[in-house]
Every structure is written in C-alpha cells, then in structure tokens.
Scaffold this motif. Sequence first.
Motif, PDB file in Angstrom:
ATOM      1  N   ILE A   5       0.806  -1.270   0.208  1.00  0.00           N
ATOM      2  CA  ILE A   5       0.020  -0.048  -0.206  1.00  0.00           C
ATOM      3  C   ILE A   5       0.987   1.312   0.062  1.00  0.00           C
ATOM      4  CG2 ILE A   5      -1.636   1.396   1.262  1.00  0.00           C
ATOM      5  CD1 ILE A   5      -2.658  -1.269   2.307  1.00  0.00           C
ATOM      6  N   GLU A   7       0.780   5.325   0.211  1.00  0.00           N
ATOM      7  CA  GLU A   7      -0.216   6.590   0.407  1.00  0.00           C
ATOM      8  C   GLU A   7       0.458   7.868  -0.512  1.00  0.00           C
ATOM      9  OE1 GLU A   7      -3.048   6.829   2.077  1.00  0.00           O
ATOM     10  OE2 GLU A   7      -2.866   4.730   2.781  1.00  0.00           O
ATOM     11  N   THR A   8      -0.417   8.518  -1.176  1.00  0.00           N
ATOM     12  CA  THR A   8      -0.176   9.842  -1.640  1.00  0.00           C
ATOM     13  C   THR A   8      -1.198  10.852  -1.090  1.00  0.00           C
ATOM     14  OG1 THR A   8      -1.475   9.575  -3.865  1.00  0.00           O
ATOM     15  CG2 THR A   8       0.646   8.334  -4.001  1.00  0.00           C
ATOM     16  N   THR A  12      -4.682   6.310  -2.345  1.00  0.00           N
ATOM     17  CA  THR A  12      -4.078   5.339  -1.871  1.00  0.00           C
ATOM     18  C   THR A  12      -3.842   4.186  -3.042  1.00  0.00           C
ATOM     19  OG1 THR A  12      -5.180   5.602   0.563  1.00  0.00           O
ATOM     20  CG2 THR A  12      -4.076   3.578  -0.078  1.00  0.00           C
ATOM     21  N   HIS A  14      -3.006   0.110  -4.084  1.00  0.00           N
ATOM     22  CA  HIS A  14      -2.906  -0.780  -3.637  1.00  0.00           C
ATOM     23  C   HIS A  14      -2.434  -1.768  -4.784  1.00  0.00           C
ATOM     24  CE1 HIS A  14      -5.651   0.007  -0.288  1.00  0.00           C
ATOM     25  NE2 HIS A  14      -6.175   0.871  -0.959  1.00  0.00           N
ATOM     26  N   LYS A  26      -8.596   9.917  -2.645  1.00  0.00           N
ATOM     27  CA  LYS A  26      -9.142  10.352  -1.355  1.00  0.00           C
ATOM     28  C   LYS A  26     -10.123  11.438  -1.591  1.00  0.00           C
ATOM     29  CE  LYS A  26      -4.545   8.990   0.701  1.00  0.00           C
ATOM     30  NZ  LYS A  26      -3.460   9.641   1.321  1.00  0.00           N
ATOM     31  N   ASN A  34     -11.305   6.898  -9.144  1.00  0.00           N
ATOM     32  CA  ASN A  34     -10.278   5.850  -9.086  1.00  0.00           C
ATOM     33  C   ASN A  34      -9.371   5.629 -10.392  1.00  0.00           C
ATOM     34  OD1 ASN A  34     -11.098   5.497  -6.445  1.00  0.00           O
ATOM     35  ND2 ASN A  34     -12.535   4.011  -7.041  1.00  0.00           N
ATOM     36  N   GLN A  62       3.920   7.318  -9.679  1.00  0.00           N
ATOM     37  CA  GLN A  62       3.788   5.952  -9.262  1.00  0.00           C
ATOM     38  C   GLN A  62       4.021   4.782 -10.059  1.00  0.00           C
ATOM     39  OE1 GLN A  62       3.784   5.318  -5.699  1.00  0.00           O
ATOM     40  NE2 GLN A  62       3.909   7.596  -5.571  1.00  0.00           N
TER      41      GLN A  62
END
Length: 76
Positions: A5, A7-8, A12, A14, A26, A34, A62
């Motif tokens: 996981i 976090e940004t 998030t 996954h 978020k 998403n 990412q």
Amino acid sequence: MEQEIVETEYFTLHTLCDGVFAAIAKPGQGAWSNAGIIDLGDELLVFDSLSTPSAGEELRRQAESLTSFSRSLPSL
C-alpha cells in the motif's frame, strides 16, 4: 504475495497482484474517482480518471516507480 500500500496526497495505491495496482481516490484531495496501473510486460496500461492534472502526474510517478517503464511514458 503481500499487498503493498502506497499513500499519496491524492490516492491510496493498492497492489492487487503482480503488476496490477488500484489507485483509490481520497475524497476532497483533488482526485474525484479511481484509476489503475497494469504492467503487461512489454506495455504499460494506465487508466486515469482522477480528474486533475496534479493527481494524474502523481499517478504517472507511481507507475514509473512501480514498473520497469520509467522515462518511457509520454509526457502529459
């Protein structure tokens, strides 16, 4: 496989399985829905409906850090 996981500020990220990642927005942070990343081996599929350029740029960062496709993605 252990689920990773990340976090940004906007989502998030996954790890669902090898090479498959879900970016869960978020609420209220600049990503309104998403997105995901799928490493197909010789290609990378990034589907982005985060709705803001800054969240899209973070998704790109990412994707590059999680896969072997760094510096090969076209500019936004």
